[in-house]
Enzyme design. Structure first.
Site, PDB file in Angstrom:
ATOM      1  CG  HIS A 219      -3.859  -8.798   4.324  1.00 22.99           C
ATOM      2  ND1 HIS A 219      -2.810  -9.207   3.682  1.00 22.99           N
ATOM      3  CD2 HIS A 219      -4.071  -7.580   3.959  1.00 22.99           C
ATOM      4  CE1 HIS A 219      -2.137  -8.125   2.993  1.00 22.99           C
ATOM      5  NE2 HIS A 219      -2.872  -7.187   3.193  1.00 22.99           N
TER       6      HIS A 219
ATOM      7  CG  ASP B  28      -4.003   0.002  -2.008  1.00 23.62           C
ATOM      8  OD1 ASP B  28      -4.732  -0.868  -2.541  1.00 23.62           O
ATOM      9  OD2 ASP B  28      -3.593   0.087  -0.825  1.00 23.62           O
ATOM     10  CG  HIS B  29      -2.530  -3.604  -3.154  1.00 23.37           C
ATOM     11  ND1 HIS B  29      -3.282  -4.626  -2.236  1.00 23.37           N
ATOM     12  CD2 HIS B  29      -1.818  -2.711  -2.388  1.00 23.37           C
ATOM     13  CE1 HIS B  29      -3.320  -4.246  -1.133  1.00 23.37           C
ATOM     14  NE2 HIS B  29      -2.489  -2.971  -1.077  1.00 23.37           N
TER      15      HIS B  29
ATOM     16  CG  HIS C 259      -2.558   1.656   7.972  1.00 25.48           C
ATOM     17  ND1 HIS C 259      -2.781   0.833   6.883  1.00 25.48           N
ATOM     18  CD2 HIS C 259      -2.373   0.698   8.778  1.00 25.48           C
ATOM     19  CE1 HIS C 259      -2.352  -0.445   7.086  1.00 25.48           C
ATOM     20  NE2 HIS C 259      -2.055  -0.413   8.281  1.00 25.48           N
TER      21      HIS C 259
ATOM     22  CG  HIS D 280      -0.973  -6.801  -1.001  1.00 24.50           C
ATOM     23  ND1 HIS D 280      -0.040  -5.601  -0.995  1.00 24.50           N
ATOM     24  CD2 HIS D 280      -1.524  -6.981  -0.077  1.00 24.50           C
ATOM     25  CE1 HIS D 280      -0.480  -4.944   0.369  1.00 24.50           C
ATOM     26  NE2 HIS D 280      -1.427  -5.984   0.597  1.00 24.50           N
TER      27      HIS D 280
ATOM     28  CB  THR E 283      -3.404   4.372   2.014  1.00 26.75           C
ATOM     29  OG1 THR E 283      -3.427   3.205   1.471  1.00 26.75           O
ATOM     30  CG2 THR E 283      -4.069   5.191   0.887  1.00 26.75           C
TER      31      THR E 283
ATOM     32  CG  ASP F 269      -5.219  -4.444   2.747  1.00 26.53           C
ATOM     33  OD1 ASP F 269      -4.732  -5.236   1.623  1.00 26.53           O
ATOM     34  OD2 ASP F 269      -4.506  -4.278   3.563  1.00 26.53           O
TER      35      ASP F 269
ATOM     36  CD  GLU G  66      -6.585   3.235   3.029  1.00 24.13           C
ATOM     37  OE1 GLU G  66      -5.818   2.311   2.794  1.00 24.13           O
ATOM     38  OE2 GLU G  66      -6.245   3.677   4.296  1.00 24.13           O
TER      39      GLU G  66
ATOM     40  CB  SER H  62      -0.919  -0.261   1.236  1.00 19.71           C
ATOM     41  OG  SER H  62      -1.889  -1.016   1.053  1.00 19.71           O
TER      42      SER H  62
END
Length: 443
Positions: free
Chosen positions: A271, A309-310, A141, A406, A143, A267, A262, A90
């Site tokens: 995970h 971002d991914h 964090h 990711h 981002t 995310d 964000e 990120s």
């Protein structure tokens, strides 16, 4: 001491494909971990089964292209570039959006030599716009940090928090509004940033109710670290939509503004391979998108950009079971849930039974899952309970995962408002930062 930020160009930026008039306001919205499959899963979750086909979500109308997300290539001690494709984190991806340049994984607003690069937020402030950051994670964090801080590691949370005060223009902190979690990083034994912010005229708010009546210059810190998962939030915690609307209201002014929002916890659910968490966090993010689009439609001079971002988790819609290809997907178990899977995990550990989870989800356990539960229930270890919960939910919904990390798949980009044509087609993620920088370059 104020951080001096750079406004010089750091690379030769390609011209956007279409000449556009610079928008007065720019809202950049980043769904952390939001790949195409996460969007598909959410679309299926929201689909009205009474209508033919799969109903589009609001976001679908504004798809303009795709972005590659890789960071700068890593090199070994002999400066030989590795041939292995590097998947971004990120921090590197957000820095590409904030500066228009690639960097290494873990970097926050710095280049490969760990030198500061100016961000679009800093540049917006320099040209007289108001600026803000919103996240459902801790606001320090990776981002949000990549727009306000310049540190060599995303893990240096205290250093990042310091930048919320120390990164200044005209002896004032840059940010007009920031909303998220992370109280513990601002109220520390070594430095009380909350008092410093108050001395600069910020109102510190800790609850949803305080936010709704807050002053123009506001620092919202609604949790010690991150906000609760969207489905578990109480009346004391704002939704991402409410934070987005509050930020826009306080930033809107004749000179314009830049706001980054964000959807952080998409995310985290990826995970954890938690499909229920993914769609609930997507819902929280999508409602914030709708609020931003509604403002942009009314305002007429606001560009809303939505991307990721991914991708996280290697999510697939459909999976093989018992070596048989099952061409289907089932969102019904998710729709019945009344709390997050982490909350069910906590309940199971406390009550020593799984009745609430099974009742709400409507899932009928397979023979193997019943056997697994009998073994797990003898000890009820936290990790074993979690693995069983996400495994059952993934099986019941026919959700597949390839990783707990990711992936390198391209992500979608959506845009609405003046300047949207600049993002048509396929680009590197740096293209977003480059286009925004150009619009913010003093004429």
């Amino acid at each position: 001491m104020a951080i001096a930020f750079l406004l010089t160009s750091t690379s030769s930026f390609a011209e956007p494909p279409t000449k556009t008039i610079a928008p007065k306001n720019i809202i950049l919205m980043i769904g952390d971990g939001m790949g195409p499959a996460q969007i598909k899963a959410y679309r299926l979750y929201k689909d009205n089964l009474a209508t033919a086909g799969v109903d589009p979500i609001t976001l679908d109308a504004f798809l303009v292209g795709t972005l590659a997300t890789e960071p700068a290539a890593a090199a070994d001690a002999d400066d030989h570039v590795h041939s292995t494709y590097i998947v971004t984190d990120s921090a590197a991806s957000a820095t590409a959006y904030s500066t228009g340049q690639r960097t290494y994984n873990g970097a926050v607003g710095v280049d490969l030599e760990r030198q500061p690069m100016s961000t679009v937020l800093e540049q917006a402030k320099q040209v007289g716009k108001k600026v803000g950051l919103v996240a459902t994670s801790q606001i320090v964090h990776a981002t949000p940090a990549s727009f306000i801080a310049h540190v060599d590691s995303r893990r240096k949370y205290n250093d990042i928090a310091d930048a919320f005060v120390d990164n200044q223009l005209n002896e004032q902190p840059l940010l007009d509004v920031f909303l998220g979690g992370g109280w513990r990083y601002f109220k520390r034994d070594d430095r009380d940033l909350t008092k410093e912010l108050q001395s600069f005229g910020y109102q510190i708010v800790r609850t949803r109710q305080e936010l709704l009546t807050a002053s123009k210059k506001v620092a919202g810190l609604f949790a010690e670290v991150a906000l609760s998962p969207a489905i578990d939030r109480t009346d004391d915690e704002p939704s991402l939509k409410e934070m987005t609307e509050a930020a826009i209201t306080r930033l809107d002014n004749p000179q314009g503004f830049f706001l980054m929002v964000e959807g952080s916890q998409i995310d985290w659910s990826g995970h954890a391979n938690d499909i229920a968490g993914v769609v609930n966090e997507m819902d929280d993010f999508h409602q914030a998108i709708q609020a931003a689009i509604a403002f942009a439609e009314k305002d007429g001079d606001t560009l809303v950009i939505v991307t990721a971002d991914h991708e996280t988790g290697g999510l697939s819609i459909g999976r093989n079971l018992e070596k048989k290809s099952v061409y289907a997907y089932n969102v019904a178990p998710i729709k019945g849930l009344e709390q997050s899977l982490p909350a069910y995990q906590k309940e199971i550990l406390a009550t020593r039974n799984n009745r609430a989870f099974l009742q709400h989800s409507g899932i009928e356990l397979t023979d193997d899952e019943q056997k697994q539960w009998k073994e797990i229930s003898k000890k009820l270890e936290k990790e074993a309970v979690w693995k069983w919960l996400v495994g059952v939910m993934s099986r019941a919904t026919l959700t597949g995962w390839t990783t707990n990390g990711h992936t390198g798949v391209d992500v979608n980009i959506y845009a609405f408002g003046p300047g949207a044509t600049a993002f048509y087609g396929y680009h590197d993620n740096t293209h977003v930062g480059q286009a925004i920088r150009r619009w913010l370059t003093p004429k």
